[in-house]
Design a protein around this motif. Structure first.
Motif, PDB file in Angstrom:
ATOM      1  N   UNK A 117       0.836  -1.207   0.000  1.00 55.56           N
ATOM      2  CA  UNK A 117       0.000   0.000   0.000  1.00 55.56           C
ATOM      3  C   UNK A 117       0.864   1.248   0.000  1.00 55.56           C
ATOM      4  N   UNK A 118       1.913   1.251   0.836  1.00 52.17           N
ATOM      5  CA  UNK A 118       2.798   2.415   0.923  1.00 52.17           C
ATOM      6  C   UNK A 118       3.496   2.674  -0.413  1.00 52.17           C
ATOM      7  N   UNK A 119       3.967   1.591  -1.057  1.00 54.27           N
ATOM      8  CA  UNK A 119       4.630   1.742  -2.339  1.00 54.27           C
ATOM      9  C   UNK A 119       3.670   2.233  -3.415  1.00 54.27           C
ATOM     10  N   UNK A 120       2.447   1.744  -3.386  1.00 56.45           N
ATOM     11  CA  UNK A 120       1.442   2.173  -4.353  1.00 56.45           C
ATOM     12  C   UNK A 120       1.165   3.663  -4.216  1.00 56.45           C
ATOM     13  N   UNK A 121       1.030   4.119  -2.981  1.00 59.63           N
ATOM     14  CA  UNK A 121       0.779   5.542  -2.731  1.00 59.63           C
ATOM     15  C   UNK A 121       1.976   6.381  -3.174  1.00 59.63           C
ATOM     16  N   UNK A 122       3.199   5.911  -2.866  1.00 64.70           N
ATOM     17  CA  UNK A 122       4.395   6.657  -3.233  1.00 64.70           C
ATOM     18  C   UNK A 122       4.521   6.802  -4.747  1.00 64.70           C
ATOM     19  N   UNK A 123       4.305   5.700  -5.475  1.00 64.99           N
ATOM     20  CA  UNK A 123       4.381   5.749  -6.940  1.00 64.99           C
ATOM     21  C   UNK A 123       3.290   6.655  -7.499  1.00 64.99           C
ATOM     22  N   UNK A 124       2.102   6.575  -6.914  1.00 65.82           N
ATOM     23  CA  UNK A 124       0.996   7.408  -7.381  1.00 65.82           C
ATOM     24  C   UNK A 124       1.292   8.891  -7.199  1.00 65.82           C
ATOM     25  N   UNK A 125       1.894   9.235  -6.067  1.00 67.82           N
ATOM     26  CA  UNK A 125       2.159  10.653  -5.771  1.00 67.82           C
ATOM     27  C   UNK A 125       3.348  11.181  -6.559  1.00 67.82           C
ATOM     28  N   UNK A 126       4.463  10.449  -6.530  1.00 72.28           N
ATOM     29  CA  UNK A 126       5.706  10.985  -7.079  1.00 72.28           C
ATOM     30  C   UNK A 126       5.909  10.695  -8.568  1.00 72.28           C
ATOM     31  N   UNK A 127       5.242   9.685  -9.114  1.00 69.84           N
ATOM     32  CA  UNK A 127       5.462   9.369 -10.531  1.00 69.84           C
ATOM     33  C   UNK A 127       4.215   9.592 -11.381  1.00 69.84           C
ATOM     34  N   UNK A 128       3.064   9.172 -10.874  1.00 71.89           N
ATOM     35  CA  UNK A 128       1.835   9.339 -11.653  1.00 71.89           C
ATOM     36  C   UNK A 128       1.282  10.749 -11.507  1.00 71.89           C
ATOM     37  N   UNK A 129       1.320  11.288 -10.296  1.00 72.10           N
ATOM     38  CA  UNK A 129       0.758  12.612 -10.034  1.00 72.10           C
ATOM     39  C   UNK A 129       1.290  13.709 -10.949  1.00 72.10           C
ATOM     40  N   UNK A 130       2.633  13.877 -11.048  1.00 73.21           N
ATOM     41  CA  UNK A 130       3.169  14.918 -11.929  1.00 73.21           C
ATOM     42  C   UNK A 130       2.759  14.741 -13.391  1.00 73.21           C
ATOM     43  N   UNK A 131       2.633  13.482 -13.845  1.00 74.61           N
ATOM     44  CA  UNK A 131       2.202  13.246 -15.221  1.00 74.61           C
ATOM     45  C   UNK A 131       0.769  13.717 -15.423  1.00 74.61           C
ATOM     46  N   UNK A 132      -0.096  13.441 -14.464  1.00 71.78           N
ATOM     47  CA  UNK A 132      -1.498  13.861 -14.572  1.00 71.78           C
ATOM     48  C   UNK A 132      -1.587  15.385 -14.630  1.00 71.78           C
ATOM     49  N   UNK A 133      -0.801  16.064 -13.811  1.00 68.15           N
ATOM     50  CA  UNK A 133      -0.826  17.537 -13.791  1.00 68.15           C
ATOM     51  C   UNK A 133      -0.357  18.098 -15.125  1.00 68.15           C
ATOM     52  N   UNK A 134       0.770  17.591 -15.644  1.00 69.56           N
ATOM     53  CA  UNK A 134       1.274  18.110 -16.923  1.00 69.56           C
ATOM     54  C   UNK A 134       0.328  17.777 -18.072  1.00 69.56           C
ATOM     55  N   UNK A 135      -0.368  16.656 -17.968  1.00 65.66           N
ATOM     56  CA  UNK A 135      -1.347  16.308 -19.004  1.00 65.66           C
ATOM     57  C   UNK A 135      -2.509  17.294 -18.999  1.00 65.66           C
ATOM     58  N   UNK A 136      -2.922  17.742 -17.814  1.00 56.69           N
ATOM     59  CA  UNK A 136      -3.994  18.737 -17.717  1.00 56.69           C
ATOM     60  C   UNK A 136      -3.568  20.078 -18.304  1.00 56.69           C
ATOM     61  N   UNK A 137      -2.235  20.321 -18.264  1.00 54.90           N
ATOM     62  CA  UNK A 137      -1.716  21.584 -18.805  1.00 54.90           C
ATOM     63  C   UNK A 137      -1.244  21.434 -20.256  1.00 54.90           C
ATOM     64  N   UNK A 138      -1.532  20.274 -20.851  1.00 55.40           N
ATOM     65  CA  UNK A 138      -1.047  19.989 -22.195  1.00 55.40           C
ATOM     66  C   UNK A 138      -1.468  21.001 -23.248  1.00 55.40           C
ATOM     67  N   UNK A 139      -2.623  21.627 -23.068  1.00 60.43           N
ATOM     68  CA  UNK A 139      -3.106  22.609 -24.046  1.00 60.43           C
ATOM     69  C   UNK A 139      -2.161  23.803 -24.132  1.00 60.43           C
ATOM     70  N   UNK A 140      -1.486  24.117 -23.027  1.00 64.11           N
ATOM     71  CA  UNK A 140      -0.616  25.296 -22.993  1.00 64.11           C
ATOM     72  C   UNK A 140       0.861  24.944 -23.181  1.00 64.11           C
ATOM     73  N   UNK A 141       1.289  23.762 -22.710  1.00 68.63           N
ATOM     74  CA  UNK A 141       2.721  23.435 -22.752  1.00 68.63           C
ATOM     75  C   UNK A 141       3.055  22.331 -23.751  1.00 68.63           C
ATOM     76  N   UNK A 142       2.045  21.719 -24.349  1.00 68.36           N
ATOM     77  CA  UNK A 142       2.286  20.660 -25.315  1.00 68.36           C
ATOM     78  C   UNK A 142       2.686  19.353 -24.647  1.00 68.36           C
ATOM     79  N   UNK A 143       3.277  18.446 -25.437  1.00 70.86           N
ATOM     80  CA  UNK A 143       3.655  17.126 -24.912  1.00 70.86           C
ATOM     81  C   UNK A 143       5.138  16.824 -25.148  1.00 70.86           C
ATOM     82  N   UNK A 144       5.899  17.867 -25.449  1.00 68.17           N
ATOM     83  CA  UNK A 144       7.323  17.677 -25.733  1.00 68.17           C
ATOM     84  C   UNK A 144       8.198  17.787 -24.493  1.00 68.17           C
TER      85      UNK A 144
END
Length: 321
Positions: A117-144
């Motif tokens: 559970x701890x590892x799942x939360x850590x991966x979700x916060x530190x690896x998946x979370x930033x990707x989700x945020x940048x994807x939401x901003x994709x209209x302004x910053x692109x995907x490069x």
């Protein structure tokens, strides 16, 4: 023959050291005596396969999670034990009855579940979370590259913010003090100084192979590794952030070892400077009682390694005061 690097980990009111053949943890009990527990490492952790480059990085990740979690549980039990609840003779006798080849990575079902559970939360916060945020901003910053760099910056900001936050907790501050003691003891040993309080106290609490620096390398390296996943599909990107974590960790470990081995070079010192500076968040200047624990744990694994090199029998699980 490749040089063996001794390492350790701060635990609750103590320090764990890992040698070639065994690990030992020295903890300060409520009555201020030092409680030392040691076990031989399983054969598979000492096999040539697990000493191969890139493979050993994954081993480090596994060992830190499993063995570290097990020892943290042990140290919490010792720290919470009331003075006089169990005599030293009783504790020693109980330990000597333990199986001689007990696997230090063996955990109960509840501990394993908590770790997952701890590892799942850590991966979700530190690896998946930033990707989700940048994807939401994709209209302004692109995907490069801008998106990848922002993702990496967010990951690094989360790491630093997390360390700053937990560093304000008094109990964690004491763990960070033991972390400093662990670094000082290893630094003193690697510089050939005697393992006594005076010499260990004089050593630096910054170390080139610290796990804090390792996490910083992971955060930066992930930018370049994740850039290899060229796809507009968010699900595939999310999956890559999870699947590639062990690969990033293994490469980061090799870079950390390479940097530590070549620290004499000015360019290497410059590259490692941010990681060393980050250790100011995860280490504190230890008191003498903390230093005594780090010395006790390190001396025990050094003694076991000397016995093993001389052909003596490996230690059975043992507790001493």
């Amino acid at each position: 023959m490749a040089r063996f690097y001794y390492g350790g980990q701060a635990v609750i009111e103590g320090v764990m050291m890992r040698g070639k053949t065994s690990f030992a943890v020295a903890m300060r009990k409520a009555d201020q005596s030092i409680y030392v527990y040691e076990e031989p490492l399983p054969e598979r952790l000492r096999s040539k396969f697990f000493s191969l480059p890139f493979v050993r990085g994954i081993l480090l990740l596994w060992e830190t999670l499993v063995l570290g979690s097990r020892i943290m549980t042990l140290s919490a039990n010792v720290a919470s034990e009331e003075p006089g609840t169990e005599s030293d003779n009783q504790a020693t006798a109980k330990a000597e009855q333990a199986p001689a080849n007990e696997d230090p990575t063996k955990m109960s079902g509840s501990m394993t579940f908590s770790l997952v559970i701890s590892m799942t939360i850590a991966v979700a916060i530190f690896f998946v979370g930033p990707l989700v945020v940048t994807n939401l901003l994709g209209h302004w910053i692109g995907t490069g590259w801008l998106s990848l760099i922002l993702e990496g910056v967010l990951r690094l900001a989360l790491l630093i913010g997390y360390l700053l936050l937990i560093g304000r907790v008094p109990d964690i501050q004491r763990v960070f003090g033991y972390h400093g003691a662990e670094h000082k003891a290893i630094n003193a040993m690697e510089h050939g100084d005697p393992l006594d309080v005076a010499h260990v106290r004089a050593a630096t609490r910054v170390h080139t192979r610290c796990g804090t620096g390792f996490l910083l390398i992971v955060a930066v390296l992930s930018i370049f590794v994740f850039a290899l996943v060229v796809t507009p599909s968010l699900p595939i990107k999310l999956l890559s952030r999870i699947v590639l974590v062990p690969i990033v960790a293994s490469i980061a470990y090799e870079l950390m070892r390479l940097g530590a081995a070549n620290y004499r070079l000015r360019l290497v010192r410059w590259l490692l400077a941010p990681g060393l500076a980050l250790q100011s968040l995860t280490t504190r200047e230890p008191d003498d009682a903390m230093i005594e624990c780090s010395i006790a744990a390190l001396q025990r694994v050094l003694k076991n390694d000397q016995k093993a090199e001389a052909g003596a029998q490996e230690p059975a699980p043992l507790v001493t005061a």
